[in-house]
Design a protein around this motif. Sequence first.
Motif, PDB file in Angstrom:
ATOM      1  N   GLN A   1       0.833  -1.202   0.000  1.00 30.00           N
ATOM      2  CA  GLN A   1       0.000   0.000   0.000  1.00 30.00           C
ATOM      3  C   GLN A   1       0.864   1.246   0.000  1.00 30.00           C
ATOM      4  N   ASN A 105      -2.087  -0.753  -8.732  1.00 31.66           N
ATOM      5  CA  ASN A 105      -3.095   0.145  -8.188  1.00 31.66           C
ATOM      6  C   ASN A 105      -2.816   1.606  -8.517  1.00 31.66           C
ATOM      7  N   TYR A 107      -3.329   5.117  -6.346  1.00 30.97           N
ATOM      8  CA  TYR A 107      -3.555   5.591  -4.987  1.00 30.97           C
ATOM      9  C   TYR A 107      -3.882   7.076  -5.024  1.00 30.97           C
TER      10      TYR A 107
END
Length: 118
Positions: A1, A105, A107
């Motif tokens: 993340q 991803n 973000y």
Amino acid sequence: QVQLVESGGGLVQAGGSLRLSCVASGNTFDIYAMAWFRRAPGKEREFVARKSWEWTDGSTHYADSVKGRFTISRDNAKNTVYLQMNSLQPEDTAVYYCSAVDWLNTYWGQGTQVTVSS
């Protein structure tokens, strides 16, 4: 993340300047580009500027509305991307969001408000 935190927004008069910062933390190793978007009141989010890392194509892109006024830059050592905004106009008033892209991803940060008074 990946976590993104923007700062640097505020109130400025037309013709003035601001510099936005976006600090990335977490698993930043795989990020290959970062960008700024904005959302003005009553409008959809729009692209502002993007910078790709040098080990990809190193390109920089700007929306036509900000070309020649805004500059996106990067400080690799600080995991920070900046948006230098000059000659600000009331139509630049918006919440500005930072985004980062890795291979899996996209973000987003929480945004920072920029208000330009006429």
